[in-house]
Design a protein around this motif. Structure first.
Motif, PDB file in Angstrom:
ATOM      1  N   VAL A  34       0.849  -1.190   0.000  1.00  0.00           N
ATOM      2  CA  VAL A  34       0.000   0.000   0.000  1.00  0.00           C
ATOM      3  C   VAL A  34       0.883   1.238   0.000  1.00  0.00           C
ATOM      4  CG1 VAL A  34      -1.822   1.259   1.174  1.00  0.00           C
ATOM      5  CG2 VAL A  34      -1.758  -1.235   1.318  1.00  0.00           C
ATOM      6  N   ALA A  35       0.528   2.201  -0.830  1.00  0.00           N
ATOM      7  CA  ALA A  35       1.247   3.474  -0.848  1.00  0.00           C
ATOM      8  C   ALA A  35       0.278   4.611  -0.588  1.00  0.00           C
ATOM      9  CB  ALA A  35       1.952   3.683  -2.187  1.00  0.00           C
ATOM     10  N   ALA A  36       0.781   5.639   0.060  1.00  0.00           N
ATOM     11  CA  ALA A  36       0.037   6.886   0.279  1.00  0.00           C
ATOM     12  C   ALA A  36       0.934   8.030  -0.178  1.00  0.00           C
ATOM     13  CB  ALA A  36      -0.335   7.046   1.747  1.00  0.00           C
ATOM     14  N   VAL A  37       0.366   8.968  -0.920  1.00  0.00           N
ATOM     15  CA  VAL A  37       1.154  10.044  -1.521  1.00  0.00           C
ATOM     16  C   VAL A  37       0.424  11.375  -1.360  1.00  0.00           C
ATOM     17  CG1 VAL A  37       2.188  10.937  -3.651  1.00  0.00           C
ATOM     18  CG2 VAL A  37       2.134   8.472  -3.253  1.00  0.00           C
ATOM     19  N   ILE A  38       1.164  12.403  -0.953  1.00  0.00           N
ATOM     20  CA  ILE A  38       0.694  13.785  -1.004  1.00  0.00           C
ATOM     21  C   ILE A  38       1.506  14.479  -2.090  1.00  0.00           C
ATOM     22  CG2 ILE A  38       0.407  15.975   0.201  1.00  0.00           C
ATOM     23  CD1 ILE A  38       0.289  14.435   2.821  1.00  0.00           C
ATOM     24  N   LEU A  39       0.851  14.883  -3.163  1.00  0.00           N
ATOM     25  CA  LEU A  39       1.545  15.567  -4.251  1.00  0.00           C
ATOM     26  C   LEU A  39       1.789  17.035  -3.910  1.00  0.00           C
ATOM     27  CD1 LEU A  39      -0.369  14.095  -7.326  1.00  0.00           C
ATOM     28  CD2 LEU A  39       1.930  13.479  -6.529  1.00  0.00           C
ATOM     29  N   ASP A  40       2.795  17.593  -4.543  1.00  0.00           N
ATOM     30  CA  ASP A  40       3.131  18.999  -4.374  1.00  0.00           C
ATOM     31  C   ASP A  40       2.716  19.740  -5.645  1.00  0.00           C
ATOM     32  OD1 ASP A  40       4.229  21.479  -4.033  1.00  0.00           O
ATOM     33  OD2 ASP A  40       6.225  20.774  -3.478  1.00  0.00           O
ATOM     34  N   SER A  74       4.548   7.363   1.638  1.00  0.00           N
ATOM     35  CA  SER A  74       4.906   6.230   2.491  1.00  0.00           C
ATOM     36  C   SER A  74       4.439   4.956   1.805  1.00  0.00           C
ATOM     37  CB  SER A  74       4.280   6.347   3.884  1.00  0.00           C
ATOM     38  OG  SER A  74       2.869   6.244   3.806  1.00  0.00           O
ATOM     39  N   VAL A  75       5.131   3.866   2.101  1.00  0.00           N
ATOM     40  CA  VAL A  75       4.818   2.561   1.518  1.00  0.00           C
ATOM     41  C   VAL A  75       4.761   1.550   2.653  1.00  0.00           C
ATOM     42  CG1 VAL A  75       5.522   0.761  -0.096  1.00  0.00           C
ATOM     43  CG2 VAL A  75       5.942   3.169  -0.653  1.00  0.00           C
ATOM     44  N   CYS A  76       3.713   0.748   2.665  1.00  0.00           N
ATOM     45  CA  CYS A  76       3.501  -0.241   3.720  1.00  0.00           C
ATOM     46  C   CYS A  76       3.360  -1.622   3.089  1.00  0.00           C
ATOM     47  CB  CYS A  76       2.244   0.106   4.514  1.00  0.00           C
ATOM     48  SG  CYS A  76       1.805  -1.113   5.764  1.00  0.00           S
ATOM     49  N   VAL A 100      -1.176   5.850   5.582  1.00  0.00           N
ATOM     50  CA  VAL A 100      -1.623   7.227   5.798  1.00  0.00           C
ATOM     51  C   VAL A 100      -1.072   7.760   7.120  1.00  0.00           C
ATOM     52  CG1 VAL A 100      -3.640   8.710   6.159  1.00  0.00           C
ATOM     53  CG2 VAL A 100      -3.675   6.948   4.373  1.00  0.00           C
ATOM     54  N   SER A 101      -1.056   6.919   8.143  1.00  0.00           N
ATOM     55  CA  SER A 101      -0.560   7.345   9.455  1.00  0.00           C
ATOM     56  C   SER A 101       0.916   7.712   9.418  1.00  0.00           C
ATOM     57  CB  SER A 101      -0.788   6.238  10.487  1.00  0.00           C
ATOM     58  OG  SER A 101      -2.168   6.002  10.683  1.00  0.00           O
ATOM     59  N   ALA A 102       1.660   7.141   8.469  1.00  0.00           N
ATOM     60  CA  ALA A 102       3.101   7.391   8.394  1.00  0.00           C
ATOM     61  C   ALA A 102       3.441   8.676   7.652  1.00  0.00           C
ATOM     62  CB  ALA A 102       3.787   6.205   7.720  1.00  0.00           C
ATOM     63  N   LEU A 103       2.469   9.322   7.030  1.00  0.00           N
ATOM     64  CA  LEU A 103       2.753  10.525   6.246  1.00  0.00           C
ATOM     65  C   LEU A 103       3.080  11.721   7.136  1.00  0.00           C
ATOM     66  CD1 LEU A 103      -0.043  10.341   3.525  1.00  0.00           C
ATOM     67  CD2 LEU A 103       2.412  10.092   3.130  1.00  0.00           C
ATOM     68  N   GLN A 104       4.070  12.477   6.718  1.00  0.00           N
ATOM     69  CA  GLN A 104       4.400  13.751   7.350  1.00  0.00           C
ATOM     70  C   GLN A 104       4.641  14.770   6.246  1.00  0.00           C
ATOM     71  OE1 GLN A 104       4.313  14.712  10.448  1.00  0.00           O
ATOM     72  NE2 GLN A 104       3.699  12.674  11.198  1.00  0.00           N
ATOM     73  N   PRO A 105       3.853  15.834   6.193  1.00  0.00           N
ATOM     74  CA  PRO A 105       2.833  16.248   7.154  1.00  0.00           C
ATOM     75  C   PRO A 105       1.607  15.331   7.110  1.00  0.00           C
ATOM     76  CG  PRO A 105       2.740  17.628   5.213  1.00  0.00           C
ATOM     77  CD  PRO A 105       3.957  16.771   5.042  1.00  0.00           C
ATOM     78  N   LEU A 144       3.483   3.841  -7.173  1.00  0.00           N
ATOM     79  CA  LEU A 144       4.460   3.473  -6.138  1.00  0.00           C
ATOM     80  C   LEU A 144       4.201   2.067  -5.618  1.00  0.00           C
ATOM     81  CD1 LEU A 144       5.305   6.412  -3.705  1.00  0.00           C
ATOM     82  CD2 LEU A 144       6.630   5.492  -5.615  1.00  0.00           C
ATOM     83  N   ALA A 145       2.937   1.761  -5.324  1.00  0.00           N
ATOM     84  CA  ALA A 145       2.618   0.440  -4.781  1.00  0.00           C
ATOM     85  C   ALA A 145       2.990  -0.655  -5.766  1.00  0.00           C
ATOM     86  CB  ALA A 145       1.134   0.365  -4.432  1.00  0.00           C
ATOM     87  N   LYS A 146       2.666  -0.471  -7.038  1.00  0.00           N
ATOM     88  CA  LYS A 146       2.946  -1.482  -8.049  1.00  0.00           C
ATOM     89  C   LYS A 146       4.442  -1.687  -8.251  1.00  0.00           C
ATOM     90  CE  LYS A 146       2.436  -4.127 -11.731  1.00  0.00           C
ATOM     91  NZ  LYS A 146       2.275  -5.587 -11.526  1.00  0.00           N
TER      92      LYS A 146
END
Length: 202
Positions: A34-40, A74-76, A100-105, A144-146
């Motif tokens: 699983v990946a979570a991404v915040i784009l800029d 982040s990748v889990c 999602v919990s691992a993302l900063q911010p 990212l996950a793939k």
């Protein structure tokens, strides 16, 4: 967490919106990733799309861009033994909450591909069917996950030769089923999945 807190996504700071997706629900072996991404928005990435629609070399190139340009990612990895304990849907949802919990911010909103939301997301969430093709942040998470899962399966191919993990990535292809019949399951096989479970019964 109230998953309906934000009715208008446009009202949220885009720097606080995460896209979330997974790879590897269907395989007989290996983790679900699983990946979570915040784009800029200040560092746009051209060509984001559902990872399944992209050629491997294009996915790999985009994954490098995502890691370089995203505000956060982040990748889990949820391994086979945990998948067997939880079932694949719950394992995927658990991985989403962890990523999602691992993302900063920390995000205010998580956009999740599909029609299920984790119950323990640390922020508001919205499930979007087909989101990996329509929401750039989810597309980035999909890529990212793939790519990370494919890399793990190549590593497992070296650890457990004979199964062909580099080729089929753990999916139940005829070649994989035949190798399972000949060799039996390795430690990375999901015992709760029918072809592996049936072999174990024999």
């Amino acid at each position: 967490m109230n998953h309906d807190l934000f009715e208008n996504t446009a009202a949220i700071d885009p720097l606080r919106i995460a896209g979330v997706d997974e790879a590897g629900r269907g395989p007989l072996a290996g983790p679900v990733v699983v990946a979570a991404v915040i784009l800029d928005p200040a560092r746009p990435i051209i060509g984001l799309d559902d990872s399944k629609k992209l050629a491997e070399n294009r996915r790999d190139a985009l994954a490098l861009e995502i890691r370089a340009r995203a505000l956060a990612y982040s990748v889990c990895y949820v391994e086979a033994d945990e998948i067997d304990r939880l079932n694949i849907l719950q394992a995927s949802l658990t991985g989403m909450a962890r990523a999602v919990s691992a993302l900063q911010p920390a995000p205010l909103l998580a956009l999740v591909d599909g029609n299920h939301l984790p119950k323990d997301l640390p922020c508001a969430g919205r499930a979007i069917i087909g989101g990996d093709a329509s929401e750039p942040a989810i597309s980035a998470a999909s890529i990212l996950a793939k790519t990370m899962r494919d890399a793990r399966m190549r590593e497992l191919d070296a650890l457990y030769p004979g199964y062909g993990f580099s080729g089929h990535k753990g999916y139940p292809t005829p070649a994989h089923i035949e190798s399972l019949r000949r060799l039996g399951p390795c430690p990375e096989h999901r015992r709760s999945f029918a072809p592996v479970r049936n072999w174990m019964k024999k």
